[in-house]
Design a protein around this motif. Structure first.
Motif, PDB file in Angstrom:
ATOM      1  N   TYR A 133      -7.225  -5.874 -17.426  1.00 38.80           N
ATOM      2  CA  TYR A 133      -6.994  -5.925 -15.887  1.00 38.80           C
ATOM      3  C   TYR A 133      -5.367  -5.280 -16.243  1.00 38.80           C
ATOM      4  O   TYR A 133      -4.938  -4.720 -16.874  1.00 38.80           O
ATOM      5  CB  TYR A 133      -7.033  -7.507 -15.940  1.00 38.80           C
ATOM      6  CG  TYR A 133      -5.714  -8.236 -15.661  1.00 38.80           C
ATOM      7  CD1 TYR A 133      -5.360  -8.502 -16.945  1.00 38.80           C
ATOM      8  CD2 TYR A 133      -4.147  -7.896 -15.014  1.00 38.80           C
ATOM      9  CE1 TYR A 133      -4.068  -8.765 -17.003  1.00 38.80           C
ATOM     10  CE2 TYR A 133      -3.002  -8.188 -15.171  1.00 38.80           C
ATOM     11  CZ  TYR A 133      -3.027  -8.799 -16.053  1.00 38.80           C
ATOM     12  OH  TYR A 133      -1.650  -9.734 -16.618  1.00 38.80           O
ATOM     13  N   PHE A 134      -5.971  -4.546 -15.021  1.00 39.56           N
ATOM     14  CA  PHE A 134      -4.552  -4.020 -14.496  1.00 39.56           C
ATOM     15  C   PHE A 134      -4.643  -4.241 -12.548  1.00 39.56           C
ATOM     16  O   PHE A 134      -5.923  -5.129 -12.356  1.00 39.56           O
ATOM     17  CB  PHE A 134      -4.540  -2.584 -14.805  1.00 39.56           C
ATOM     18  CG  PHE A 134      -5.791  -1.384 -13.198  1.00 39.56           C
ATOM     19  CD1 PHE A 134      -6.645  -0.477 -14.882  1.00 39.56           C
ATOM     20  CD2 PHE A 134      -5.109  -1.338 -12.347  1.00 39.56           C
ATOM     21  CE1 PHE A 134      -7.169  -0.696 -14.698  1.00 39.56           C
ATOM     22  CE2 PHE A 134      -6.829  -0.543 -12.103  1.00 39.56           C
ATOM     23  CZ  PHE A 134      -7.250   0.430 -12.903  1.00 39.56           C
ATOM     24  N   VAL A 135      -3.520  -4.017 -12.191  1.00 38.50           N
ATOM     25  CA  VAL A 135      -3.399  -4.491 -11.007  1.00 38.50           C
ATOM     26  C   VAL A 135      -2.062  -3.306 -10.422  1.00 38.50           C
ATOM     27  O   VAL A 135      -1.172  -3.506 -11.136  1.00 38.50           O
ATOM     28  CB  VAL A 135      -2.201  -6.005  -9.840  1.00 38.50           C
ATOM     29  CG1 VAL A 135      -1.921  -6.321  -9.488  1.00 38.50           C
ATOM     30  CG2 VAL A 135      -2.788  -6.841 -10.978  1.00 38.50           C
ATOM     31  N   MET A 136      -2.606  -3.036  -9.375  1.00 36.45           N
ATOM     32  CA  MET A 136      -1.127  -2.204  -9.064  1.00 36.45           C
ATOM     33  C   MET A 136      -1.351  -2.552  -7.546  1.00 36.45           C
ATOM     34  O   MET A 136      -2.098  -2.561  -6.005  1.00 36.45           O
ATOM     35  CB  MET A 136      -2.045  -0.500  -8.501  1.00 36.45           C
ATOM     36  CG  MET A 136      -2.573   0.158 -10.291  1.00 36.45           C
ATOM     37  SD  MET A 136      -3.740   1.400 -10.173  1.00 36.45           S
ATOM     38  CE  MET A 136      -2.582   2.751  -9.876  1.00 36.45           C
ATOM     39  N   ILE A 137       0.547  -2.618  -6.518  1.00 39.47           N
ATOM     40  CA  ILE A 137       0.199  -3.177  -5.479  1.00 39.47           C
ATOM     41  C   ILE A 137       1.470  -1.692  -4.780  1.00 39.47           C
ATOM     42  O   ILE A 137       2.198  -0.685  -5.109  1.00 39.47           O
ATOM     43  CB  ILE A 137       1.715  -4.134  -5.687  1.00 39.47           C
ATOM     44  CG1 ILE A 137       0.709  -5.382  -6.694  1.00 39.47           C
ATOM     45  CG2 ILE A 137       1.600  -4.793  -4.605  1.00 39.47           C
ATOM     46  CD1 ILE A 137       1.770  -6.592  -6.507  1.00 39.47           C
ATOM     47  N   TYR A 138       0.744  -1.730  -3.605  1.00 44.30           N
ATOM     48  CA  TYR A 138       1.910  -0.057  -3.245  1.00 44.30           C
ATOM     49  C   TYR A 138       2.207  -0.923  -1.151  1.00 44.30           C
ATOM     50  O   TYR A 138       1.241  -2.079  -1.082  1.00 44.30           O
ATOM     51  CB  TYR A 138       0.233   0.633  -2.462  1.00 44.30           C
ATOM     52  CG  TYR A 138      -0.303   1.404  -3.296  1.00 44.30           C
ATOM     53  CD1 TYR A 138      -0.959   1.040  -4.625  1.00 44.30           C
ATOM     54  CD2 TYR A 138       0.286   2.989  -3.661  1.00 44.30           C
ATOM     55  CE1 TYR A 138      -1.027   1.788  -5.281  1.00 44.30           C
ATOM     56  CE2 TYR A 138      -0.328   3.476  -4.882  1.00 44.30           C
ATOM     57  CZ  TYR A 138      -0.714   3.039  -5.376  1.00 44.30           C
ATOM     58  OH  TYR A 138      -1.238   4.353  -6.224  1.00 44.30           O
ATOM     59  N   GLU A 139       3.531  -0.844  -0.860  1.00 44.75           N
ATOM     60  CA  GLU A 139       3.035  -0.864  -0.509  1.00 44.75           C
ATOM     61  C   GLU A 139       4.507   0.056   0.789  1.00 44.75           C
ATOM     62  O   GLU A 139       4.698   1.108   0.386  1.00 44.75           O
ATOM     63  CB  GLU A 139       5.113  -2.532  -0.406  1.00 44.75           C
ATOM     64  CG  GLU A 139       4.140  -3.925  -0.617  1.00 44.75           C
ATOM     65  CD  GLU A 139       4.925  -4.611  -1.063  1.00 44.75           C
ATOM     66  OE1 GLU A 139       5.169  -5.794  -1.571  1.00 44.75           O
ATOM     67  OE2 GLU A 139       7.270  -4.205  -1.338  1.00 44.75           O
ATOM     68  N   ASN A 140       4.822  -0.394   2.174  1.00 44.87           N
ATOM     69  CA  ASN A 140       5.009   1.012   3.155  1.00 44.87           C
ATOM     70  C   ASN A 140       6.887  -0.200   3.650  1.00 44.87           C
ATOM     71  O   ASN A 140       6.574  -1.526   3.212  1.00 44.87           O
ATOM     72  CB  ASN A 140       4.422   1.150   4.346  1.00 44.87           C
ATOM     73  CG  ASN A 140       4.718  -0.204   5.255  1.00 44.87           C
ATOM     74  OD1 ASN A 140       4.282  -1.397   5.395  1.00 44.87           O
ATOM     75  ND2 ASN A 140       3.212   0.276   5.939  1.00 44.87           N
ATOM     76  N   ASN A 141       7.086   0.200   3.567  1.00 41.98           N
ATOM     77  CA  ASN A 141       8.703  -0.201   4.808  1.00 41.98           C
ATOM     78  C   ASN A 141       8.364  -1.679   5.706  1.00 41.98           C
ATOM     79  O   ASN A 141       9.323  -1.832   5.955  1.00 41.98           O
ATOM     80  CB  ASN A 141       9.261   0.732   5.605  1.00 41.98           C
ATOM     81  CG  ASN A 141       9.975   2.565   3.771  1.00 41.98           C
ATOM     82  OD1 ASN A 141      10.041   1.149   2.791  1.00 41.98           O
ATOM     83  ND2 ASN A 141      10.580   2.814   4.019  1.00 41.98           N
ATOM     84  N   SER A 142       7.332  -1.318   6.590  1.00 44.60           N
ATOM     85  CA  SER A 142       7.044  -2.219   7.495  1.00 44.60           C
ATOM     86  C   SER A 142       6.834  -3.891   7.405  1.00 44.60           C
ATOM     87  O   SER A 142       5.946  -4.102   7.159  1.00 44.60           O
ATOM     88  CB  SER A 142       6.594  -2.015   8.368  1.00 44.60           C
ATOM     89  OG  SER A 142       6.794  -0.432   8.672  1.00 44.60           O
ATOM     90  N   GLY A 143       6.136  -3.664   5.853  1.00 43.82           N
ATOM     91  CA  GLY A 143       5.595  -4.753   5.215  1.00 43.82           C
ATOM     92  C   GLY A 143       3.972  -4.644   4.837  1.00 43.82           C
ATOM     93  O   GLY A 143       3.932  -5.427   4.588  1.00 43.82           O
ATOM     94  N   GLY A 144       3.595  -3.413   5.236  1.00 44.81           N
ATOM     95  CA  GLY A 144       2.446  -3.297   4.958  1.00 44.81           C
ATOM     96  C   GLY A 144       2.280  -2.904   3.538  1.00 44.81           C
ATOM     97  O   GLY A 144       2.840  -3.002   2.499  1.00 44.81           O
ATOM     98  N   GLY A 145       0.531  -3.606   2.853  1.00 46.24           N
ATOM     99  CA  GLY A 145      -0.024  -3.591   1.112  1.00 46.24           C
ATOM    100  C   GLY A 145      -0.803  -3.259   1.551  1.00 46.24           C
ATOM    101  O   GLY A 145      -1.653  -3.935   1.823  1.00 46.24           O
TER     102      GLY A 145
END
Lengths: 173, 229
Positions: B137-149
């Motif tokens: 498996y792999f997991v990739m997490i993306y986020e922005n500075n406003s708490g979105g992801g």
């Protein structure tokens, strides 16, 4: 076997480890330097202490509690003592956390707490890690650089010593 | 023998009392100037980055009640399912429950290596903050500075794999396609979306999960994922 559970949340909390690192790095260094009297050795102890913390971060529920503070003091103290013992330095260790003062506060403690305070350092810390932090003997062994079996034996001895301290106090009354 | 019994409960209470007294009595240590050596700084920076990544993954998974749960069960450990229907994907059986959908994988495990994936489009302001890659498996997490992801995942399915979507949250679902692959979009009551699509040839299952985008946004990201096998 669980591979992963996926959900995005809006939790923008800073990493607990980062918070603890910021809060305790200087404090750790002070304690380690007090024991080791050598900046390089103290840095090594601090680094090892944070590695221990990294392994056990899931054990920490409230990063600002006394319970956490006491746990971290025991970790840094033990890492510094490991280096101290390994390098056979001959300076006298200034051990933080000793609490032998028989002042007014001392007598407000319960008999068992007073008995804990009179235990040798190692046994006292074992009691705290076991009964305050709720660690298993295996987890304590990792912190103390010992084995599961040895820690079980020492916990048994610590209880026996406590009993003896309580008897002694009762006999003195 | 002392009159006081050393029960675990008494020892716990005494340990807490002693600890508080010890900390109260402990003088604040002198604060020597701490100017760590470069080696210490770089080791600590590395540890901090590793821990932040680990805790972020832990936080995401802990909060999951969960949107998607992929389990690999031991052989013969399948739970009994009622009302099973053969899913559009030939190796899959899909079952609907009140608050969840379960896909059960019935074919042999794929030997294909995990693909390399690249997100060719995602909204401005987001960046890759965590990447975890295991054997299957792999997991990739993306986020922005406003708490979105949002999170993109890929799992290799084996003969005993089970994928559960929903679990405790109410949701509706809709069948669609992502780059000609069969997909299902789950809309949860709290606004979260989960898009799951399956490559039936290689038996990889992909998912995108987010509470930050609408349906078009999440589809746009999914369609733009470049999967190199």
């Amino acid at each position: 076997m669980l591979i992963y559970m996926a959900l995005i949340d809006n939790d923008t909390d800073k990493s607990r480890f980062s918070v603890l690192h910021r809060k305790y790095e200087q404090f750790f260094f002070s304690i380690a330097l007090g024991i080791l009297r050598n900046r390089q050795d103290a840095e090594d102890a601090v680094q090892e202490a944070f590695l221990q913390l990294a392994k056990n971060i899931h054990k920490i529920s409230d990063i600002h509690s006394n319970k956490t503070r006491s746990y971290l003091i025991i970790i840094i103290r033990n890492e510094a003592l490991k280096i101290y013992n390994a390098r056979k330095k001959h300076q006298e260790a200034q051990l933080p956390g000793d609490f032998y003062g028989e002042d007014d506060d001392y007598f407000t403690l319960s008999p068992i707490s007073r008995a804990i305070s009179r235990l040798p350092d190692e046994y006292r810390e074992l009691m705290l890690l076991k009964y305050d932090n709720g660690l298993s003997s295996k987890e304590i062994a990792e912190i103390m650089g010992s084995t599961d079996g040895a820690i079980r034996q020492k916990l048994h001895r610590a209880r026996a010593l406590l009993n003896r301290e309580l008897e002694r106090e009762e006999a003195e009354l | 023998m002392s009159k006081i019994k050393l029960t675990d409960k008494a020892l716990r209470a005494a340990a807490v009392e002693y600890r508080d007294a010890m900390l109260a009595a402990m003088p604040e240590p002198e604060e020597p100037e701490f100017e760590p050596a470069p080696r210490y700084k770089s080791n600590m920076a590395l540890l901090l980055r590793k821990m932040e990544r680990k805790e972020r993954l832990h936080r995401y998974s802990r909060r999951a009640a969960a949107a998607i749960l992929v389990l690999v069960l031991g052989s013969g450990a399948f739970i009994a399912l009622n009302g099973e229907v053969r899913a559009d994907f030939s190796a899959w059986i899909r079952s609907t429950y009140e608050n969840s959908v379960i896909y059960r994988y019935t074919a042999s495990a794929s030997n294909a290596p995990l693909p390399q994936c690249e997100l060719t489009w995602f909204p401005e302001g987001y960046e890759l903050v965590s990447r975890e890659r295991g054997e299957d498996y792999f997991v990739m997490i993306y986020e922005n500075n406003s708490g979105g992801g949002f999170m993109f995942t890929c799992n290799r399915m084996t003969e005993s794999s089970l994928m559960q979507i929903g679990i405790s949250k109410e949701f509706t679902s809709e069948s669609l396609t992502v780059n000609n692959l069969d997909a299902e979009l789950f809309r949860f009551q709290d606004g979260e979306l989960s898009l799951v699509w399956i490559d039936n040839k290689s038996n990889f299952v992909y998912s995108l999960n987010s509470n930050s985008f609408d349906e078009l946004g999440i589809l746009h990201i999914a369609e733009g994922i470049n999967i190199a096998k």
